[in-house]
Design an enzyme around this catalytic site. Structure first.
Site, short mmCIF file in Angstrom:
data_model
loop_
_atom_site.label_atom_id
_atom_site.label_comp_id
_atom_site.label_asym_id
_atom_site.label_seq_id
_atom_site.Cartn_x
_atom_site.Cartn_y
_atom_site.Cartn_z
N TRP A 133 0.86 -1.18 0.00
CA TRP A 133 0.00 0.00 0.00
C TRP A 133 0.91 1.23 0.00
CZ3 TRP A 133 -2.13 2.70 4.84
CH2 TRP A 133 -3.09 3.65 4.49
N ASP A 214 -0.93 -6.14 8.93
CA ASP A 214 -1.90 -5.11 8.59
C ASP A 214 -3.15 -5.84 8.11
OD1 ASP A 214 -1.95 -2.19 6.33
OD2 ASP A 214 -3.46 -3.06 7.67
N LYS A 250 -13.61 -0.80 5.61
CA LYS A 250 -14.21 -1.55 4.52
C LYS A 250 -15.21 -2.59 5.00
CE LYS A 250 -10.36 0.10 2.46
NZ LYS A 250 -9.38 0.95 3.17
#
Lengths: 401, 376
Positions: A133, A214, A250
């Protein structure tokens, strides 16, 4: 004159820049496949029913607005830990962990990064998968750490370069920090299989690395929260005391409410208390204490059996729609007559897909078809609908045939 | 942590906040999408307008910027991180940062964690005369290295409750201008202090009118009672739009690695309230309710102490402003208050005026009287 004459103009955020350009486009067929936010099959933001119900319950309780503790809402942090670790987790049951509320995934990552900078004296190096990311690098850098990389994505096959990853990881200096995406790797969508995770755990343990997971997509990747947390749980079961960042942006659609958590698995409950005290000392000069709204919604959902059940169904619904779009994209490409192998589109998992498209091809998609994505060929599958998947397949075929 | 309490000793959700929350809850067109990195545009513009005033020359000249932040603390931290990177050179961690003696204890940590290496204090509280040590303050400013950063409390100084008068602010501004000192205002109590938004923003606006480039960290925790929603704003005033734009673009980078984008709930409540004339009026009324109660408690406490003939002078209780009061009690007297009378105040003698109610005023006054007469 000004104090700021020498201040340079910061570069525009690459991902948000995609959305900016999309907004300016007047083509009625335009598609925004840039930002990672879920969209329903009408291309609209989706507020989960369980979230609406939780909000209604909260509104009816007429609670006050007093400061949260520095570490956040206790019902939320406990439920977060249980969600990640599993209710049967020995680490969870023995309380040898500390979980603090963080500002969604970014804030939780940053708390961890700051904590490592201050207390992890063995190394300044954080090893990220290649690619990772985009925001990981500046987060760790701003925290005062250095970035290194291990091989991860194989552009030739659009899948995991497992031998490359194992090779690189086995050479990482002992007691370095390694970051792993728990599931639904961002940006590639390429995750290790369980047997591969087992080997990764073994090598990481052998090298005595500090593991930073993560996990921004638990439930959202496969549709099954336990399956998506398998890697995290396996590592802990192998005796690896991981640190973990979670996001509810999300999987609960709570993007702008900034609900997240940071966890440290410790040797015992006493160590956990000491770690907690230091985390609070780090958090206080950042923003004093975290925002309540998102954490309270998440807490109601996780802790109310009916709402939790409903949530699991809804998160599976989102995951299923994404999986279905992947399938439809591949079948549409075949229908268009594409001779390329697009299997990676259905092999990959989660919100994002590394299409394998080259920058020039991406450029053409943007210019000729008003289909917006980041230059690395990453698309947010969440932006694909049954209404536009045909158009997308057609456009991709045009620029790749 | 300090929060307002009603006369029943209860937390108070402002009526206008309840109303607006209901509006938000009923608005099905709203979702939970990400805010922009710098925050909700309607919030940012309105928040800065509240601090600087509707007729602010800086706003008219388009040379202000705003960063929605996680409370006042978050605004301070973003400002501090920016200053460390870009002020007085690049990454100049040696720039002295001056914090008042005493100050909110978290100020120090914010600037230390932002990377500054040289944090100093400036004279502020004169314990002997129970007031502002203006001469000490001005001397410190004269002696401070050029370009030093000064953290100034916009109003309702925490913890002393002692603010400079307009005339004293003018003197402070004059020295700061001459010595090229950077003003970083902390405004956590606008409206809550005097009951008037404009009055409580006088110092910030004066500095703007004097042509300063400055930062102002605003908190809406107290004046909106939105403590746990973390609503804050960093207002940036610069020489011109171009400078401000570049500053904001760099602040955006700092925000992105700290919290990515700010929480939406609290900002929506504030933005909705501030942009509706009717709701704005209701809010000002709610704020005045809080401020007036505190002012009443101050005058009631002072008059009781004076009636009791408690040794010493007690005018400082009504001259001070805001949530806190430096009573002047020494540590031994404070210990007596806590142990014998079960009244909790800080070792500094700081009392939270919000803890006073019509029911406990007599008890508190008598206790202070006992502490002062029994303990030296």
């Amino acid at each position: 004159s000004s104090w700021w004459s020498h201040v340079e103009m910061g570069p525009p955020d690459p991902i948000l820049g995609v959305t900016e350009a999309f907004k300016r486009d007047t083509n009625s067929k335009k598609m925004n496949l840039g930002v990672g936010a879920y969209r329903d099959d009408n291309g609209k933001p989706y507020v989960l029913n369980c979230v609406r119900k939780a909000e209604a319950m909260i509104a009816s309780k007429k609670m006050d607005k007093e400061y949260l503790p520095i570490g956040g809402l206790a019902d939320f942090t406990r439920a977060s830990a249980e969600l990640a670790l599993g209710e049967n987790s020995e680490a969870f049951k023995s309380s040898r962990y500390v979980t603090v509320q963080g500002i969604s995934g970014t804030g939780s990552l940053r708390i961890g990064a700051n904590f490592l900078q201050r207390f992890f004296k063995s190394s300044r190096d954080v090893y990220l998968p290649k690619p990772s990311w985009g925001n990981h690098t500046p987060i760790f850098r701003d925290a005062g750490l250095q970035l290194q990389a291990y091989r991860y994505y194989d552009p030739k096959t659009c899948s995991l370069d497992f031998s490359g990853a194992m090779d690189d990881i086995s050479k990482i200096p002992e007691k370095s920090i390694i970051l792993l995406h728990a599931c639904a790797h961002n940006p590639t969508g390429v995750d290790p299989r369980q047997e591969q995770w087992k080997e990764l755990a073994a090598v990481v343990k052998k090298r005595n690395l500090l593991v930073y997971f993560d996990m921004a997509y638990q439930g959202f990747a496969s549709g099954d929260i336990n399956r998506d947390a398998w890697a995290v749980r396996h590592f802990i079961e192998q005796g690896i005391n991981v640190i973990l960042s979670q996001s509810y942006a999300k999987n609960m659609g709570l993007y702008g409410e900034r609900a997240g958590a940071f966890t440290v698995i410790c040797s015992d409950a006493e160590e956990a208390k000491r770690v907690e005290s230091q985390l609070k000392i780090l958090i206080r000069p950042m923003y004093s204490n975290p925002p309540l709204n998102g954490a309270r919604i998440a807490s109601f959902i996780l802790n109310t059996p009916d709402l939790r059940k409903e949530w699991l169904v809804e998160v599976k619904g989102m995951a299923d729609r994404i999986i279905s779009m992947r399938t439809q994209l591949v079948s549409n490409l075949k229908k268009e007559g594409s001779s390329h192998n697009w299997q990676h589109i259905t092999d990959q998992i989660g919100m994002f897909c590394f299409t394998g498209l080259k920058p020039e091809q991406v450029e053409r998609l943007i210019k000729e078809f008003s289909i917006y994505m980041t230059k690395d060929g990453r698309i947010s599958v969440a932006g694909v609908t049954s209404g536009n998947v045909g158009y997308l397949a057609h456009a991709i075929h045009q620029v790749t045939k | 942590l300090a929060a307002y309490r009603t006369d029943e000793g209860q937390p108070w959700v402002l009526p206008v906040v309840k109303k607006v929350e209901q509006m938000i809850a009923n608005n099905n067109s709203l979702n939970h999408e990400y805010l922009p990195i710098l925050g909700l545009p309607e919030f940012r513009a309105n928040a800065s307008r509240i601090a600087l005033g509707d007729d602010s020359p800086a706003i008219k000249e388009n040379r202000i910027g705003s960063v929605q932040s996680l409370g006042g603390t978050g605004a301070l931290r973003i400002g501090a991180e920016f200053l460390r990177r870009w002020y007085n050179g690049n990454n100049n961690t040696a720039t002295p940062v001056y914090i008042s003696a005493p100050s909110w204890e978290n100020h120090n940590s914010v600037f230390v964690d932002a990377g500054f290496k040289d944090i100093r204090t400036y004279h502020y509280w004169d314990a002997a005369k129970r007031g502002l040590d203006l001469q000490g303050l001005l001397d410190d400013m004269e002696k401070a290295p050029e370009f030093s950063i000064f953290i100034l409390h916009a109003c309702a100084h925490n913890p002393t409750g002692t603010d400079p008068t307009p005339d004293q602010w003018k003197q402070i501004a004059a020295v700061m201008k001459r010595r090229f000192l950077f003003p970083f205002f902390d405004s956590a109590y606008q409206g809550f202090a005097s009951g008037s938004l404009d009055k409580d923003a006088w110092a910030v606006r004066y500095f703007v009118s004097e042509g300063f480039e400055l930062f102002c960290a605003q908190s809406f925790s107290k004046n909106f009672g939105l403590y746990n929603e973390r609503v804050g704003n960093l207002t940036v005033v610069g020489k011109d739009a171009d400078n401000v734009q570049r500053v904001l673009s760099q602040m955006e980078k700092i925000v992105r690695t700290t919290w990515s984008n700010p929480p939406s709930q609290g900002a929506r409540i504030v933005a909705t309230t501030l942009s509706s004339p009717q709701l704005f009026a209701e809010w000002k009324d709610n704020v005045k309710t809080m401020a007036d109660r505190v002012l009443l408690m101050r005058s009631e406490l002072r008059s009781r102490l004076e009636s009791l003939g408690t040794p010493g002078t007690w005018n400082h209780i009504t001259e001070q402003i805001g949530m806190f009061s430096f009573t002047g009690l020494n540590p031994k007297q404070v210990e007596y208050m806590i142990k014998e009378k079960h009244i909790y105040l800080m070792a500094s003698g700081r009392i939270n005026m919000c803890g006073l109610t019509t029911k406990n005023l007599d008890y508190v006054a008598k206790s202070i009287h006992e502490a002062v007469t029994k303990i030296q």
